[in-house]
Write a protein that holds these residues in place. Structure first.
Motif, short mmCIF file in Angstrom:
data_model
loop_
_atom_site.label_atom_id
_atom_site.label_comp_id
_atom_site.label_asym_id
_atom_site.label_seq_id
_atom_site.Cartn_x
_atom_site.Cartn_y
_atom_site.Cartn_z
N GLY A 243 -25.80 -9.40 -38.49
CA GLY A 243 -25.36 -8.22 -38.96
C GLY A 243 -23.96 -8.08 -39.20
O GLY A 243 -23.09 -8.51 -38.43
N ALA A 244 -23.42 -7.64 -40.46
CA ALA A 244 -21.94 -7.50 -40.56
C ALA A 244 -21.67 -6.21 -41.59
O ALA A 244 -22.72 -5.51 -41.87
CB ALA A 244 -21.58 -8.92 -41.60
N TRP A 245 -20.38 -6.13 -41.46
CA TRP A 245 -19.76 -4.93 -42.16
C TRP A 245 -18.68 -5.29 -43.14
O TRP A 245 -17.84 -6.23 -42.96
CB TRP A 245 -19.30 -3.91 -41.24
N TRP A 246 -18.60 -4.92 -44.42
CA TRP A 246 -17.47 -5.16 -45.27
C TRP A 246 -17.51 -3.88 -46.21
O TRP A 246 -18.09 -2.89 -46.24
CB TRP A 246 -17.49 -6.34 -46.11
N THR A 247 -16.47 -3.87 -47.13
CA THR A 247 -16.34 -2.90 -47.97
C THR A 247 -15.91 -3.39 -49.58
O THR A 247 -15.67 -4.68 -49.58
CB THR A 247 -15.03 -1.97 -47.67
N ILE A 248 -16.41 -2.53 -50.43
CA ILE A 248 -16.20 -3.08 -52.06
C ILE A 248 -15.14 -1.92 -52.30
O ILE A 248 -15.73 -0.63 -52.47
CB ILE A 248 -17.59 -2.86 -52.59
N ASP A 249 -14.50 -2.51 -53.40
CA ASP A 249 -13.53 -1.54 -54.27
C ASP A 249 -14.30 -1.56 -55.58
O ASP A 249 -13.98 -2.55 -56.13
CB ASP A 249 -12.18 -1.80 -54.08
N PRO A 250 -15.11 -0.52 -56.12
CA PRO A 250 -15.70 -0.69 -57.30
C PRO A 250 -14.85 -0.51 -58.47
O PRO A 250 -15.20 -1.17 -59.49
CB PRO A 250 -16.78 0.56 -57.43
N SER A 251 -13.55 0.02 -58.56
CA SER A 251 -12.86 -0.02 -59.25
C SER A 251 -11.80 -1.18 -59.72
O SER A 251 -12.01 -2.11 -60.80
CB SER A 251 -11.66 1.07 -59.24
N ALA A 252 -11.62 -1.83 -58.62
CA ALA A 252 -10.60 -3.33 -58.66
C ALA A 252 -11.74 -4.37 -58.85
O ALA A 252 -11.22 -5.43 -58.88
CB ALA A 252 -9.80 -3.12 -57.50
N ARG A 253 -13.08 -4.03 -58.39
CA ARG A 253 -13.88 -5.15 -58.30
C ARG A 253 -13.72 -6.12 -57.29
O ARG A 253 -13.32 -7.34 -57.43
CB ARG A 253 -14.13 -5.77 -59.65
N THR A 254 -13.14 -5.75 -56.03
CA THR A 254 -12.61 -6.58 -54.99
C THR A 254 -13.63 -6.32 -53.68
O THR A 254 -14.10 -4.99 -53.53
CB THR A 254 -11.06 -6.44 -54.83
N THR A 255 -13.69 -7.04 -52.67
CA THR A 255 -14.38 -6.92 -51.54
C THR A 255 -13.30 -7.28 -50.23
O THR A 255 -12.62 -7.91 -50.42
CB THR A 255 -15.48 -7.59 -51.40
N THR A 256 -13.74 -6.89 -49.25
CA THR A 256 -13.13 -7.51 -48.00
C THR A 256 -14.13 -8.49 -47.61
O THR A 256 -15.16 -8.63 -47.77
CB THR A 256 -12.94 -6.29 -46.73
N THR A 257 -13.44 -9.46 -46.62
CA THR A 257 -14.18 -10.42 -45.88
C THR A 257 -15.14 -9.82 -44.61
O THR A 257 -14.79 -8.84 -44.20
CB THR A 257 -13.15 -11.38 -44.90
N PRO A 258 -16.41 -10.30 -44.62
CA PRO A 258 -17.41 -9.56 -43.65
C PRO A 258 -16.93 -9.91 -42.36
O PRO A 258 -16.25 -10.79 -41.87
CB PRO A 258 -18.83 -10.39 -44.18
N THR A 259 -17.21 -8.83 -41.57
CA THR A 259 -17.11 -8.92 -40.05
C THR A 259 -18.34 -8.64 -39.37
O THR A 259 -19.04 -8.00 -39.70
CB THR A 259 -16.06 -7.56 -39.84
N ILE A 260 -18.87 -9.77 -38.66
CA ILE A 260 -19.92 -9.80 -37.82
C ILE A 260 -19.73 -8.50 -36.78
O ILE A 260 -18.97 -8.35 -35.92
CB ILE A 260 -20.28 -11.01 -37.48
N ILE A 261 -20.73 -7.77 -36.91
CA ILE A 261 -20.82 -6.78 -35.84
C ILE A 261 -22.40 -6.66 -35.01
O ILE A 261 -22.16 -6.04 -33.80
CB ILE A 261 -21.10 -5.41 -36.42
N ALA A 262 -23.33 -7.56 -35.21
CA ALA A 262 -24.29 -7.98 -34.54
C ALA A 262 -25.15 -9.12 -34.30
O ALA A 262 -25.04 -9.56 -35.61
CB ALA A 262 -25.29 -6.76 -34.45
N MET A 263 -25.09 -9.93 -33.56
CA MET A 263 -25.76 -11.05 -33.40
C MET A 263 -27.04 -11.17 -32.42
O MET A 263 -27.25 -10.29 -31.42
CB MET A 263 -25.00 -12.24 -32.86
N ARG A 264 -27.84 -12.06 -32.58
CA ARG A 264 -29.25 -11.90 -31.79
C ARG A 264 -28.82 -12.09 -30.26
O ARG A 264 -29.48 -11.50 -29.29
CB ARG A 264 -29.99 -13.06 -32.08
#
Length: 314
Positions: A243-264
């Motif tokens: 499981g991971a978390w990141w954000t999207i800027d829809p105006s600039a069409r950019t994303t951040t690098t995913p950060t893992i938040i949960a592993m098995r």
């Protein structure tokens, strides 16, 4: 694809270095007998918390139409656990549910509920994502999808102040093993395969050997928060999902690098559906708690449901 994009192993190593990682717990899904229950999503409705869960036989296999038997069932929170939700539909031959409350053209709330099915007219079978809409869970009709998108899963919706955000998960071509796409629409009635085919694809978010998918979207104002998964591996060998978390800027069409938040490894041990799925977390939904915490509900190893409380990302 940029040479500096992080891959699955680097993202995992960063997560494992994090001190004080929380531990998850198992969620007991009642009434399933010897069947498997996994890959949940939350639906909040009229002050109630419902959980849609994929339930299937341990021998169910997507390439074999005679064995493949998943269905989606709804459960309701009861104290510290879950009970079967009365008066709710059962979606048969369906897996991996997702849900979003959106607005109709007149401003009325509408529940868009999606499932993934298979088209066995092809070899191997092809996935088909089906979308249903109703004012409530109880009024969803499994027999009448309003839209179908063949050949793609991990499609998710988010109602924003200026319309509807739609994320997809194209594969092949420039999307490689699986990337995230985004397109904005006026409202949920615009949803179609043709719309998603026009979406902007974020190519440089992770390394080429790593695949991405969206599980749930959140409105952060000028950005979109993404609860998703990062993964490596192919069928026939070990598959690893986190499981991971990141954000999207829809105006600039950019994303951040995913950060893992949960592993098995962050959850109690339990048997996987198959040995090659031992190291799999498929996050479904996030529940906002007090004191800056959130609870994630996840499918574990294609066999069970777990939850884990982590610091909020908002």
């Amino acid at each position: 694809m940029t040479s500096t994009a992080a891959g699955y192993r680097a993202l995992v190593a960063e997560h494992l270095r994090r001190p004080g990682r929380p531990s998850g717990t198992a969620e007991v899904i009642p009434g399933v007998g010897d069947r498997l229950a996994y890959n949940p999503c939350l639906v909040r409705q009229d002050g109630r918390t419902l959980l849609a869960v994929r339930v299937e036989s341990a021998t169910s296999y997507w390439r074999d139409g005679s064995s493949w038997d998943p269905e989606i069932r709804f459960y309701e929170r009861a104290g510290d656990g879950w009970r079967e939700a009365p008066g709710t539909p059962v979606f048969r031959s369906a897996e991996d549910p997702f849900a979003a409350w959106v607005l109709d053209r007149d401003g009325a709330p509408v529940l868009v509920f999606g499932v993934v099915s298979l088209d066995f007219r092809h070899d191997p079978p092809t996935v088909v994502t089906r979308f249903h809409a109703a004012p409530s869970v109880e009024r969803l009709d499994p027999a009448t999808p309003f839209a179908e998108v063949p050949g793609m899963k991990d499609i998710r919706l988010l109602q924003r102040h200026d319309g509807l955000a739609v994320c997809g998960r194209p594969q092949g071509g420039t999307a490689g093993r699986g990337r995230v796409s985004l397109i904005l629409a006026d409202d949920w009635t615009d949803l179609s395969a043709e719309l998603i085919a026009k979406a902007h694809v974020f190519h440089d978010q992770v390394a080429e050997d790593t695949k991405l998918g969206v599980n749930e979207l959140y409105d952060l104002g000028d950005r979109i928060g993404v609860l998703g998964h990062v993964a490596v591996g192919e069928e026939g060998g070990p598959q690893e999902y986190a499981g991971a978390w990141w954000t999207i800027d829809p105006s600039a069409r950019t994303t951040t690098t995913p950060t893992i938040i949960a592993m098995r490894a962050d959850f109690p041990p339990a048997p996987p559906k198959r040995p090659d799925l031992t190291d799999v977390v498929f996050p479904g939904s996030m529940e906002v708690l007090d004191r800056g915490l959130v609870r994630l509900y996840c499918g574990l190893s294609d066999a069970s449901v777990g939850s884990i409380v982590v610091p909020s990302f908002f």
